[in-house]
Design a protein around this motif. Sequence first.
Motif, PDB file in Angstrom:
ATOM      1  N   ASN A   1       1.570   3.150  -2.429  1.00 38.19           N
ATOM      2  CA  ASN A   1       1.311   4.081  -3.534  1.00 38.19           C
ATOM      3  C   ASN A   1       0.440   5.271  -3.144  1.00 38.19           C
ATOM      4  OD1 ASN A   1      -1.342   3.191  -3.521  1.00 38.19           O
ATOM      5  ND2 ASN A   1      -1.021   1.657  -5.125  1.00 38.19           N
TER       6      ASN A   1
ATOM      7  N   ILE B   1      -5.036  10.541  10.464  1.00 42.76           N
ATOM      8  CA  ILE B   1      -4.175  11.100   9.420  1.00 42.76           C
ATOM      9  C   ILE B   1      -5.047  11.417   8.197  1.00 42.76           C
ATOM     10  CG2 ILE B   1      -2.055  10.727   8.082  1.00 42.76           C
ATOM     11  CD1 ILE B   1      -1.634  10.404  11.150  1.00 42.76           C
TER      12      ILE B   1
ATOM     13  N   ASN C   1       1.531  -2.074   5.443  1.00 38.46           N
ATOM     14  CA  ASN C   1       0.696  -0.876   5.563  1.00 38.46           C
ATOM     15  C   ASN C   1      -0.653  -1.002   4.851  1.00 38.46           C
ATOM     16  OD1 ASN C   1       0.276   2.281   5.561  1.00 38.46           O
ATOM     17  ND2 ASN C   1       0.233   1.648   3.414  1.00 38.46           N
TER      18      ASN C   1
ATOM     19  N   ILE D   1      -0.585   7.075   3.886  1.00 38.90           N
ATOM     20  CA  ILE D   1       0.460   6.835   4.884  1.00 38.90           C
ATOM     21  C   ILE D   1       1.621   6.044   4.287  1.00 38.90           C
ATOM     22  CG2 ILE D   1       0.919   5.490   6.984  1.00 38.90           C
ATOM     23  CD1 ILE D   1      -1.811   6.430   8.033  1.00 38.90           C
TER      24      ILE D   1
ATOM     25  N   LYS E   1      -1.503   3.871  -9.905  1.00 43.23           N
ATOM     26  CA  LYS E   1      -1.071   4.539  -8.667  1.00 43.23           C
ATOM     27  C   LYS E   1       0.370   4.135  -8.325  1.00 43.23           C
ATOM     28  CE  LYS E   1      -4.002   4.322  -5.148  1.00 43.23           C
ATOM     29  NZ  LYS E   1      -4.937   3.547  -4.277  1.00 43.23           N
TER      30      LYS E   1
ATOM     31  N   GLY F   1      -0.643  -0.364  12.670  1.00 46.08           N
ATOM     32  CA  GLY F   1      -1.873  -0.560  13.448  1.00 46.08           C
ATOM     33  C   GLY F   1      -2.747   0.673  13.319  1.00 46.08           C
TER      34      GLY F   1
ATOM     35  N   GLY G   1      -2.363   8.057  14.639  1.00 43.21           N
ATOM     36  CA  GLY G   1      -3.609   8.723  15.026  1.00 43.21           C
ATOM     37  C   GLY G   1      -4.424   9.002  13.773  1.00 43.21           C
TER      38      GLY G   1
ATOM     39  N   TYR H   1     -12.550  -3.765  11.466  1.00 38.73           N
ATOM     40  CA  TYR H   1     -11.298  -2.977  11.419  1.00 38.73           C
ATOM     41  C   TYR H   1     -10.600  -3.036  12.782  1.00 38.73           C
ATOM     42  CZ  TYR H   1      -8.273   1.040  10.317  1.00 38.73           C
ATOM     43  OH  TYR H   1      -7.202   1.863  10.084  1.00 38.73           O
TER      44      TYR H   1
ATOM     45  N   THR I   1      -5.926  11.221   4.775  1.00 36.71           N
ATOM     46  CA  THR I   1      -5.639  10.383   3.588  1.00 36.71           C
ATOM     47  C   THR I   1      -6.969  10.066   2.899  1.00 36.71           C
ATOM     48  OG1 THR I   1      -5.996   8.256   4.653  1.00 36.71           O
ATOM     49  CG2 THR I   1      -3.789   9.199   4.890  1.00 36.71           C
TER      50      THR I   1
ATOM     51  N   ARG J   1      -2.350  -2.686  -5.424  1.00 37.91           N
ATOM     52  CA  ARG J   1      -3.107  -3.363  -6.489  1.00 37.91           C
ATOM     53  C   ARG J   1      -3.110  -2.574  -7.782  1.00 37.91           C
ATOM     54  NH1 ARG J   1      -8.497  -3.593  -3.136  1.00 37.91           N
ATOM     55  NH2 ARG J   1      -7.609  -1.525  -2.811  1.00 37.91           N
ATOM     56  N   ARG J   2      -3.166  -1.241  -7.693  1.00 38.30           N
ATOM     57  CA  ARG J   2      -3.406  -0.441  -8.908  1.00 38.30           C
ATOM     58  C   ARG J   2      -2.105   0.006  -9.546  1.00 38.30           C
ATOM     59  NH1 ARG J   2      -7.831   4.000  -7.985  1.00 38.30           N
ATOM     60  NH2 ARG J   2      -6.580   4.869  -9.670  1.00 38.30           N
TER      61      ARG J   2
ATOM     62  N   LYS K   1      -6.912  -4.559  13.646  1.00 42.53           N
ATOM     63  CA  LYS K   1      -5.829  -3.695  14.145  1.00 42.53           C
ATOM     64  C   LYS K   1      -5.401  -4.093  15.560  1.00 42.53           C
ATOM     65  CE  LYS K   1      -5.275  -1.153  10.479  1.00 42.53           C
ATOM     66  NZ  LYS K   1      -4.014  -1.198   9.721  1.00 42.53           N
TER      67      LYS K   1
ATOM     68  N   ASP L   1      -1.748  -7.957  -4.337  1.00 39.11           N
ATOM     69  CA  ASP L   1      -3.006  -8.040  -3.589  1.00 39.11           C
ATOM     70  C   ASP L   1      -2.716  -8.822  -2.321  1.00 39.11           C
ATOM     71  OD1 ASP L   1      -5.454  -8.467  -2.470  1.00 39.11           O
ATOM     72  OD2 ASP L   1      -6.383  -9.347  -4.247  1.00 39.11           O
ATOM     73  N   VAL L   2      -2.700  -8.136  -1.182  1.00 41.22           N
ATOM     74  CA  VAL L   2      -2.341  -8.821   0.070  1.00 41.22           C
ATOM     75  C   VAL L   2      -3.382  -9.859   0.485  1.00 41.22           C
ATOM     76  CG1 VAL L   2      -0.851  -7.005   1.034  1.00 41.22           C
ATOM     77  CG2 VAL L   2      -3.307  -6.973   1.525  1.00 41.22           C
TER      78      VAL L   2
ATOM     79  N   GLY M   1       0.815  -1.209   0.000  1.00 40.37           N
ATOM     80  CA  GLY M   1       0.000   0.000   0.000  1.00 40.37           C
ATOM     81  C   GLY M   1       0.848   1.259   0.000  1.00 40.37           C
TER      82      GLY M   1
END
Length: 254
Positions: A17, A190, A92, A20, A44, A143, A188, A157, A192, A40-41, A161, A65-66, A15
């Motif tokens: 691209n 962020i 990430n 974070i 990006k 996390g 904290g 989620y 995005t 994946r993309r 985490k 792809d994780v 992740g």
Amino acid sequence: MKLFDLAGRVAAITGGNAGIGFGIAQGLAAAGAAIVIAGRRADKNREAISALVAHDAKAAAFELDVGNEASCRSMIDRTVEQFGRIDILVNNAGIAIRKQPQDYSAAEWNKVIATNLTGAFLCSQAAYAHMQAGGRGKIINIGSMFSIFAAAYAAAYSASKGGIVQMTKALACAWAKDNIQVNAILPGWIDTPLTQSARSEVPGLNERILARTPAGRWGEPRDLAGTAVFLASSASDFVTGAAIPVDGGYSAQG
Ligand code: NDP
């Protein structure tokens, strides 16, 4: 400054691209690491690579792809084929599906856990043999404040985490003998694409975040770079199994 020097080190960022992950990629590149962006993309991924290369970084991108075990293994193998080693893995990649617990389908629950938790495990497992052979390794798992706290709209989620922190400790205990340190960063709030959608979906969220964060602002992806460089570098060789909040004081506030 040598303590924080990453020259000659190779870092893969799942992740990487956007958001974070890209902020961390920029920080690791500025400290001298070669960077693999894995998302994946392809479009990006390409944009992220161009931005890094424009600042003289060595960088490559692989589609990942994780949620797919073979894809995780292939990304790590391709990193080692291209750069000869992997020293740093940043797990990430992450998604959120926001709804009340009673409304999740099993498929939605599984998708969040597979992306945020199982994917981090599979990439770590794939990197392990290479790090062991190279005589050192740094794994940084991302996390969240939801590793500590929770919200009604974030059962899957939060479970993923919370799991990241316990998985971090278990891998740290298992692989310390191989000189591999495994730590987590707990960001904290962020700014995005992920949280831009949360701000529009969860009424009052923006005001609550600003009121609770002593720093009085949302974080930026670059706010994560310093802690990531520390955890990726020799400066943290005796730090393992830790979960470090980078949150403008959010988790300190009563
Ligand atoms: P973004 O939505 O901006 O970025 C998510 C990244 O994950 C993208 O690069 C995306 O790339 C990648 N990704 C998503 N699914 C997959 C997949 N199946 N395989 C590979 N890559 C994938 O989110 P953030 O930057 O905000 O979040 C990054 C991490 O930080 C996540 O783990 C998130 O939970 C965590 N976090 C974020 C916080 C915040 O306030 N923003 C706070 C705390 C934690 P692509 O679409 O190309 O696959």
